[in-house]
Design an enzyme around this catalytic site. Structure first.
Site, PDB file in Angstrom:
ATOM      1  N   VAL A 111       0.620   7.169  -4.911  1.00  8.68           N
ATOM      2  CA  VAL A 111      -0.072   5.994  -3.093  1.00  8.68           C
ATOM      3  C   VAL A 111       1.015   5.887  -2.331  1.00  8.68           C
ATOM      4  O   VAL A 111       1.554   6.476  -2.208  1.00  8.68           O
ATOM      5  CB  VAL A 111       0.714   4.613  -4.304  1.00  8.68           C
ATOM      6  CG1 VAL A 111      -0.194   3.374  -4.124  1.00  8.68           C
ATOM      7  CG2 VAL A 111       0.057   4.591  -5.813  1.00  8.68           C
ATOM      8  N   GLY A 112       0.092   6.218  -1.335  1.00 13.25           N
ATOM      9  CA  GLY A 112       0.224   5.922  -0.453  1.00 13.25           C
ATOM     10  C   GLY A 112      -0.048   5.061   0.965  1.00 13.25           C
ATOM     11  O   GLY A 112      -0.141   4.304   0.273  1.00 13.25           O
TER      12      GLY A 112
ATOM     13  N   PHE B 106      -1.550   5.440   2.801  1.00  9.97           N
ATOM     14  CA  PHE B 106      -3.029   5.218   3.636  1.00  9.97           C
ATOM     15  C   PHE B 106      -4.127   5.086   2.181  1.00  9.97           C
ATOM     16  O   PHE B 106      -4.644   4.713   2.264  1.00  9.97           O
ATOM     17  CB  PHE B 106      -3.791   7.081   3.355  1.00  9.97           C
ATOM     18  CG  PHE B 106      -5.057   7.380   3.305  1.00  9.97           C
ATOM     19  CD1 PHE B 106      -5.459   7.987   4.810  1.00  9.97           C
ATOM     20  CD2 PHE B 106      -5.633   7.705   2.830  1.00  9.97           C
ATOM     21  CE1 PHE B 106      -6.462   7.869   5.387  1.00  9.97           C
ATOM     22  CE2 PHE B 106      -7.018   7.965   3.087  1.00  9.97           C
ATOM     23  CZ  PHE B 106      -7.548   8.280   4.038  1.00  9.97           C
ATOM     24  N   GLY B 107      -3.406   5.314   0.727  1.00 13.02           N
ATOM     25  CA  GLY B 107      -3.992   3.913  -0.180  1.00 13.02           C
ATOM     26  C   GLY B 107      -3.645   4.990  -1.472  1.00 13.02           C
ATOM     27  O   GLY B 107      -2.778   5.965  -1.325  1.00 13.02           O
ATOM     28  N   LYS B 108      -4.767   4.699  -2.152  1.00 12.39           N
ATOM     29  CA  LYS B 108      -4.480   6.259  -3.390  1.00 12.39           C
ATOM     30  C   LYS B 108      -5.128   6.854  -3.542  1.00 12.39           C
ATOM     31  O   LYS B 108      -5.903   7.771  -3.102  1.00 12.39           O
ATOM     32  CB  LYS B 108      -4.770   4.732  -4.327  1.00 12.39           C
ATOM     33  CG  LYS B 108      -3.798   3.584  -4.966  1.00 12.39           C
ATOM     34  CD  LYS B 108      -4.307   3.063  -6.291  1.00 12.39           C
ATOM     35  CE  LYS B 108      -3.099   2.192  -6.265  1.00 12.39           C
ATOM     36  NZ  LYS B 108      -4.065   0.962  -7.039  1.00 12.39           N
TER      37      LYS B 108
ATOM     38  N   ASP C  65       3.162  13.180  11.544  1.00  9.42           N
ATOM     39  CA  ASP C  65       3.339  12.587  10.239  1.00  9.42           C
ATOM     40  C   ASP C  65       4.138  13.242   9.289  1.00  9.42           C
ATOM     41  O   ASP C  65       3.857  13.508   7.867  1.00  9.42           O
ATOM     42  CB  ASP C  65       2.020  11.522   9.570  1.00  9.42           C
ATOM     43  CG  ASP C  65       3.119  11.120   8.589  1.00  9.42           C
ATOM     44  OD1 ASP C  65       3.995  10.424   8.928  1.00  9.42           O
ATOM     45  OD2 ASP C  65       2.307  10.275   7.460  1.00  9.42           O
TER      46      ASP C  65
ATOM     47  N   LYS D  95      -8.786  10.707  -1.509  1.00 13.91           N
ATOM     48  CA  LYS D  95      -7.904   9.195  -0.718  1.00 13.91           C
ATOM     49  C   LYS D  95      -8.655   8.468  -0.871  1.00 13.91           C
ATOM     50  O   LYS D  95      -9.833   8.955  -0.122  1.00 13.91           O
ATOM     51  CB  LYS D  95      -6.979  10.216   0.227  1.00 13.91           C
ATOM     52  CG  LYS D  95      -6.479  11.092  -0.023  1.00 13.91           C
ATOM     53  CD  LYS D  95      -4.899  11.375   1.327  1.00 13.91           C
ATOM     54  CE  LYS D  95      -4.490  11.997   0.962  1.00 13.91           C
ATOM     55  NZ  LYS D  95      -3.173  12.195   1.749  1.00 13.91           N
TER      56      LYS D  95
END
Ligand SMILES: *[C@@H]1O[C@H](CO)[C@@H](O)[C@H](O)[C@H]1NC(C)=O
Ligand SMILES: *[C@@H]1O[C@H](CO)[C@@H](O)[C@H](O)[C@H]1NC(C)=O
Ligand SMILES: *[C@@H]1O[C@H](CO)[C@@H](O)[C@H](O)[C@H]1NC(C)=O
Ligand SMILES: *[C@@H]1O[C@H](CO)[C@@H](O)[C@H](O)[C@H]1NC(C)=O
Ligand SMILES: *[C@@H]1O[C@H](CO)[C@@H](O)[C@H](O)[C@H]1NC(C)=O
Ligand SMILES: *[C@@H]1O[C@H](CO)[C@@H](O)[C@H](O)[C@H]1NC(C)=O
Ligand SMILES: *[C@@H]1O[C@H](CO)[C@@H](O)[C@H](O)[C@H]1NC(C)=O
Ligand SMILES: *[C@@H]1O[C@H](CO)[C@@H](O)[C@H](O)[C@H]1NC(C)=O
Ligand SMILES: *[C@@H]1O[C@H](CO)[C@@H](O)[C@H](O)[C@H]1NC(C)=O
Ligand SMILES: *[C@@H]1O[C@H](CO)[C@@H](O)[C@H](O)[C@H]1NC(C)=O
Ligand SMILES: *[C@@H]1O[C@H](CO)[C@@H](O)[C@H](O)[C@H]1NC(C)=O
Length: 819
Positions: free
Chosen positions: A476-477, A479-481, A593, A497
Site C-alpha cells: 500500500v503506497g 499511489f494506492g494499493k 521519487d 496498481k
C-alpha cells in the site's frame, strides 16, 4: 587549440552557411551545414543542440514535383518537435537537389513513423537514393523502430559528392498498395575528406594487410559508442560533425561486463600530430571500459560487445583507445587481443606502444566481410594477450564505431528487421540478456502501428485481481494499493496498481504519459505492461517482481540480510536504470521519487527501478503536501526543491544518495523517535562520515565484511550525491562509475587478488584484515580505526590494526534488535 579559421562562405541562404573553425580541415575548405525541417516553413531552434532548422518549403532544394506537407496532430511527447512535428510525404518518385561542392559529407535522415494525413505508417515502404548510391530500399521506418524499441530514427550516411549536385531521391515502393515515402528532416554536414582513410584500415583477419577501398565508397553508421561513458549529443561532438555517441552498456555481453571508469584527474587528453581531433571528442577518450582489476577473472573471460548488423556487407570497425588511469603508462603493461566475429583481428595490442603514452588517444580501423542476408550479430571481443610478458592481464576500449560499406552495386540497403516478437524469440537464447518480455499481443504488425502498452478493460482487471481481493495486496503506497494479479487466463503474474480515481482531463493526461512510459524499456526498469482507464480508474499493470522491494530486504523484515556485494550490485543496477532514464536517446525522464520501495528485485535479484516519470498524473509525490512539510520529512527530497520548486535529474541523484546510505545502514530514512540529529538518515550519515565515524552506523550485519577502500569509495559517492547544491552533485553516470569501482574494490579484496606480488588492474587493491575495530558507543566524536593497506604506491592509512573480538557478538545483538 590554434585552429585555422575557415572562410565564411554564403551558401545560397545565409542561414545555412555557418562559420566554424574546423580542426583537421585544410585552411581553405568550405563548410556546409544544412538542417532541413521537411514539410514546414520558417526556422526552428533545436534547443538541445543549439542549432537552427529551416523549413524546406522556403528552400530552393524542393522542386515542383508532386509532394505533400503534413504536420502531426497529437505527436508523441517523447519525440522532439524539431524536426519531427512535420513531414514531407511522397506518393510518387521525388528528388531534392542540393548544390554542394565536391567532397565528403555526413547525410542524416530523420524519420518518425506515424500517421500522416490519411497515410498509415504501416503503408510506408520506400527507396532512398543519394546520387549513385541506394541508401535504403523497401524501407519501413515503422518496422525498424519497432524492432529497435525506438519511437523515431536517425539514419546516418557518409557520402562522397563528386558532381556539383547531390540528388536525394525518395521513391515509394511499387509493390505495396498505398505505399508512400516520407521524411521529417535532412541534415548535411561537411566532413574531412580523409575521415575514412584508405591507408589505415586493416583486414580484420589478423594478417595485418592493409585494406584499400575506393575513395568513393559510401558508409552507413551502424553504431557509434562512447565505450564506458555516457551518450553524447551532437553538440558535444568534435570537428563540427554533429555526430551522436551512444552509451555502450546495452551491447555488452554479460556476465563479464568489465568496469567503466573515467580518466584520472591528473591525466590530460592530448591529441598527437597524426591524430586529428575530429576523429572523436575528448569525452570519448576520457572514459573507458576495461576488463576489471582481477587478472584471473580476466583470463577466463572475454570482454564482448554484440552488435546487430545487416549481413552481406563489408564493415569498417573503428576502435578508439586511450589509457587514462595510472599506473598504466608504459609499454608492455597491458597487452591484449582483438577479436572480430570470432577471428583474431589483432594480437599484442598495446595502447601505450601505439599511442605514445598515457592520455594520448589513438584509433585503429579494421575491415571485415560478412556473408548471407538478413540480420546477424557482430561479435567484438577483447582478451588479455599473455604471449608477451605483460604486467597486467586486461584490456581496454574507449570508443567503437561500426560502419557498413557500400556494395559493388552501390548499395547500402539491408532488409527490414524481423518483427520485434520474432526478433525477441530468435535472440533471447543467444543474447541471454533479457527474459522474454510480457508484451501484449502486437497483432499483425504491417497493418497497425504497434502499441507497446496494452489497454485492459476494467473487467479484465477485476478478473485478474479476483475483484481487488485484499488477500492479494502486495503493498500500500501513496499511489494506492498494489495487487498481485494473474492475466492471460492465469498464465502470467503481474503487479496491478490501483490509483485514486481520475478526473476526465486526468484520464487523457494519464494515457499520454503511460504511452510514453511504456516505451521505456531497459533491463533495470520494471516494464509497464499496460493500464486501464475505464470508469475513470487509474490502473497500471507491471511485470511482477518476485523478490519485492529493496527495502523489504534491508530492515523491518523477516527476510535474510543481503550480502554487501549483492547490495552494491543492486545499487549499480538501479543506477543503470536511472542513467537510462536521464540520458535515454529518445526521452529524458526524471524519476522524481527514487527510494528503496521503488527499487524492485526480480527472481535473479536484478534491480529494477519502478514508478518512474509518473510526475504529472500519479500522486507518487504529493506536491501540496511537500510544500507544507518541513525539510527532510520525506527523507529523500532534494533540499534545493524548496528553493526552486523544481525537481531535476540532480534531485534523483540526491534521493539516490539517500538510498545508498539506507542500503549501507539498513535503517529507515526518517526515525522520528531518535534524538534530533539522528532523525534524518541523510544528515546523520553525512555528519558521521565527516567525523570519520561512519563505521558505527553501518548495518551491524555488514561490519567487518566491507573492504575499507570499497566502503570509502561508496560513502564518498553517497556523500557527493547529497551535496546541498545541485551543481555540486555528480551525474548519475558518475555515480554509476564510482559504484562499479567500489564493487571492484570489494571483489578484489575478497579474492585477495595478487599476482606475482603486483596488482593486476587500474585500481589499488584493498585487503581486508579480518574485522575492523568497532566503536560501540553512539557518539560520533570517536575516531575510527580503519585499516587500509596500500599496494599501488598510494597512501597507507593504518591507524590501528587491532581486531576486537567482541565484534561479532556486538553485531549479533544489534541484528536481533534491527530485524
Ligand atoms: C585558397 O584556395 C585558393 C584557390 O585554390 C588559393 O588561391 C588560395 O591561396 C587558398 N588560400 C589559402 C589561405 O590557402
Ligand atoms: C549556441 O550557438 C551560438 C552561435 O553558434 C553560440 O554563440 C552560443 O554560445 C551557443 N550556445 C550554447 C549554449 O552552446
Ligand atoms: C505546404 O505548406 C505551405 C505552408 O503551410 C503551403 O503554402 C503549401 O501550399 C503546402 N503545400 C502542399 C503541397 O500542401
Ligand atoms: C525516380 O525518377 C527518376 C527520374 O525520373 C528515375 O531515374 C528513377 O529511376 C526513379 N526511381 C524509382 C525508384 O522509380
Ligand atoms: C526491446 O525491448 C525488449 C524488452 O525490454 C527486449 O527484450 C528487446 O531485446 C529489445 N529489443 C532491442 C532490439 O533492443
Ligand atoms: C595529482 O596531482 C596532484 C597535484 O599535482 C598531486 O598532489 C597528486 O598526488 C596527483 N595524484 C596522482 C594520483 O598522481
Ligand atoms: C562467435 O562465437 C559465438 C559462440 O562462441 C557464436 O554464438 C557466434 O555465433 C559466433 N559469431 C560469429 C559471427 O561467428
Ligand atoms: C574469446 O573469444 C574468442 C573468439 O571468439 C574465442 O576463441 C575464445 O575462446 C574466447 N575466450 C573466452 C575465454 O571466452
Ligand atoms: C519489403 O519489406 C517487407 C517487410 O520486411 C517484406 O515483407 C517484403 O517482402 C519486402 N518486399 C520486397 C520486395 O523485398
Ligand atoms: C484464455 O482462455 C480462453 C477460453 O479457454 C481462450 O479462448 C483464450 O485463447 C485464452 N487466452 C489466452 C491468452 O491463453
Ligand atoms: C540533467 O539535466 C540537465 C538540464 O536539463 C541536462 O543539461 C543534463 O544533460 C542532464 N544530465 C544528465 C546526466 O542527464
Amino acid at each position: 587549440m590554434n585552429c585555422p579559421t575557415s572562410t565564411e562562405i554564403l551558401i545560397f541562404l545565409s542561414l545555412w552557411s555557418l562559420h566554424f573553425t574546423v580542426p583537421g580541415f585544410a585552411t581553405n575548405s568550405t563548410f556546409t551545414h544544412i538542417l532541413l525541417s521537411c514539410g514546414t516553413s520558417g526556422t526552428f531552434p533545436d534547443t538541445i543542440n543549439n542549432r537552427t532548422w529551416v523549413g524546406d518549403i522556403d528552400s530552393q532544394y524542393i522542386s515542383d514535383e508532386a509532394s505533400q506537407n503534413s504536420t502531426i496532430q497529437g505527436q508523441d511527447s517523447s519525440v522532439p518537435t524539431v524536426p519531427f512535428s512535420a513531414a514531407r510525404i511522397f506518393t510518387t518518385n521525388y528528388t531534392y537537389k542540393f548544390p554542394l561542392s565536391a567532397g565528403r559529407y555526413f547525410l542524416r535522415l530523420y524519420f518518425y513513423p506515424t500517421k500522416y494525413s490519411n497515410h498509415l505508417a504501416a503503408d510506408s515502404f520506400f527507396t532512398v537514393t543519394a546520387g549513385l548510391y541506394t541508401l535504403l530500399s523497401n524501407f519501413s521506418a515503422l518496422i525498424t523502430v519497432n524492432a529497435l524499441n525506438y519511437t523515431y530514427l536517425i539514419r546516418e550516411f557518409s557520402i562522397n559528392v563528386e558532381s556539383i549536385f547531390l540528388n536525394l531521391n525518395f521513391a515509394p515502393s511499387t509493390e505495396h498498395p498505398n505505399a508512400f515515402a516520407f521524411i521529417n528532416g535532412i541534415e548535411i554536414v561537411s566532413s574531412p575528406d580523409d575521415i575514412f582513410s584508405t591507408s589505415t584500415a586493416y583486414y580484420g583477419d589478423g594478417t595485418k594487410r592493409i585494406f584499400s577501398y575506393d575513395q568513393g565508397v559510401a558508409f552507413q553508421t551502424m553504431y557509434r559508442l562512447n565505450v564506458g561513458g555516457q551518450s553524447l549529443s551532437p553538440s558535444k561532438d568534435s570537428g563540427n560533425l554533429y555526430r551522436s555517441w551512444d552509451d555502450d552498456s546495452n551491447y555488452i555481453f554479460g556476465p563479464a561486463v568489465g568496469v567503466a571508469y573515467p580518466k584520472d584527474p591528473n591525466v590530460t587528453i592530448e591529441y598527437t600530430a597524426n591524430m586529428p581531433q575530429y576523429i572523436a571528442p575528448v569525452s570519448v577518450y576520457e572514459t573507458a571500459r576495461s576488463m576489471g582489476p582481477d587478472s584471473q577473472t580476466n583470463l577466463k573471460n572475454n570482454l564482448t560487445w554484440i552488435l546487430t548488423i545487416d549481413s552481406g556487407f563489408y564493415y569498417l570497425l573503428r576502435f578508439h583507445f586511450c589509457e587514462i588511469q595510472y599506473p598504466i603508462m608504459k609499454v608492455n603493461q597491458r597487452v591484449f587481443l582483438i577479436y572480430i566475429n570470432n577471428q583474431t583481428a589483432e594480437t599484442q595490442f598495446d595502447v601505450i606502444a601505439y599511442s605514445g603514452g598515457i592520455g594520448k588517444p589513438v584509433y585503429r580501423d579494421y575491415v571485415v566481410p560478412t556473408v548471407g542476408s538478413g540480420q546477424m550479430d557482430m561479435w567484438v571481443a577483447l582478451h588479455p594477450d599473455i604471449s608477451t610478458l605483460t604486467e597486467y592481464f586486461g584490456a581496454i576500449l574507449n570508443g567503437l564505431e561500426v560502419f557498413k560499406m557500400s556494395s559493388d552495386e552501390y548499395s547500402l540497403a539491408g532488409l527490414n528487421p524481423e518483427t520485434s516478437q520474432a526478433f525477441n524469440e530468435k535472440h533471447k537464447s543467444s543474447k541471454g540478456k533479457q527474459k522474454k518480455k510480457k508484451v501484449p499481443e502486437e497483432g499483425i504488425i504491417i497493418s497497425a502501428p504497434v502499441n507497446h502498452c496494452r489497454e485492459f478493460s476494467f473487467n479484465e482487471i477485476l478478473a485478474a485481481t479476483n475483484g481487488f481481493d485484499e488477500a492479494l495486496v502486495l503493498a500500500v503506497g501513496g499511489f494506492g494499493k498494489v495487487y498481485l494479479g494473474k492475466i492471460d487466463n492465469g498464465s502470467t503474474n503481474v503487479a496491478i496498481k490501483r490509483g485514486n480515481p481520475l478526473s476526465k482531463q486526468g484520464v487523457h493526461e494519464f494515457q499520454t504519459e503511460i504511452e510514453l512510459l511504456s516505451k521505456l524499456r531497459h533491463r533495470h526498469l520494471v516494464s509497464l505492461i499496460g493500464y486501464s482507464k475505464e470508469k475513470n480508474e487509474m490502473i497500471l499493470v507491471y511485470d511482477y517482481m518476485v523478490h519485492g522491494t529493496l527495502r523489504e530486504h534491508l530492515y523491518e523484515t523477516r527476510n535474510a540480510p543481503l550480502e554487501w556485494k549483492q547490495r552494491v550490485q543492486i545499487c549499480i543496477g538501479a543506477a543503470r536504470g536511472l542513467h537510462y532514464l536521464h540520458t535515454g536517446a529518445n526521452h529524458i525522464v526524471i524519476h522524481r521519487d527514487v527510494k528503496t520501495t521503488n527499487i524492485l528485485l526480480d527472481e535473479k535479484w536484478v534491480a529494477k527501478v519502478s514508478d518512474f516519470g509518473l510526475s504529472k498524473t500519479g500522486p507518487t509525490l504529493d506536491h501540496t503536501h511537500v510544500s507544507t512539510v518541513v525539510k527532510g520529512s520525506f527523507g529523500y527530497l532534494d533540499p534545493e526543491y524548496f528553493k526552486r520548486q523544481k525537481l531535476t535529474n540532480k534531485s534523483d541523484v540526491y534521493s539516490f544518495g539517500v538510498v545508498l546510505f539506507e542500503v549501507l545502514c539498513a535503517r529507515p530514512v526518517i526515525i522520528n523517535t531518535l534524538p534530533e540529529e539522528q532523525v534524518n538518515l541523510a544528515e546523520w550519515a553525512l555528519f558521521c562520515h565527516s567525523q570519520g565515524d561512519l563505521e558505527k552506523i553501518i548495518d551491524p550485519y555488514l561490519r567487518g565484511k566491507i573492504a575499507p577502500q570499497c566502503l570509502e569509495k561508496y560513502a564518498e559517492t553517497a556523500e557527493k550525491c547529497l551535496k546541498d547544491q545541485r551543481i555540486h552533485r555528480p551525474t548519475i553516470g558518475d555515480v554509476l562509475w564510482n559504484l562499479e569501482l567500489a564493487l571492484q574494490l570489494q571483489l578484489n579484496a575478497e579474492n585477495g587478488n595478487l599476482i606475482g606480488g603486483t596488482t593486476s588492474g587500474e585500481e589499488t587493491p584493498a585487503v581486508i584484515l579480518g574485522n575492523q575495530k568497532l566503536s560501540d558507543e553512539p557518539a560520533c566524536e570517536l575516531s575510527t580505526s580503519t585499516t587500509i593497506i596500500s599496494m599501488g604506491g598510494r597512501s597507507i592509512a593504518s591507524e590501528d590494526s587491532e581486531v576486537l573480538t567482541q565484534n561479532d557478538v556486538f553485531s549479533e545483538l544489534i541484528n536481533q534488535k534491527g530485524r
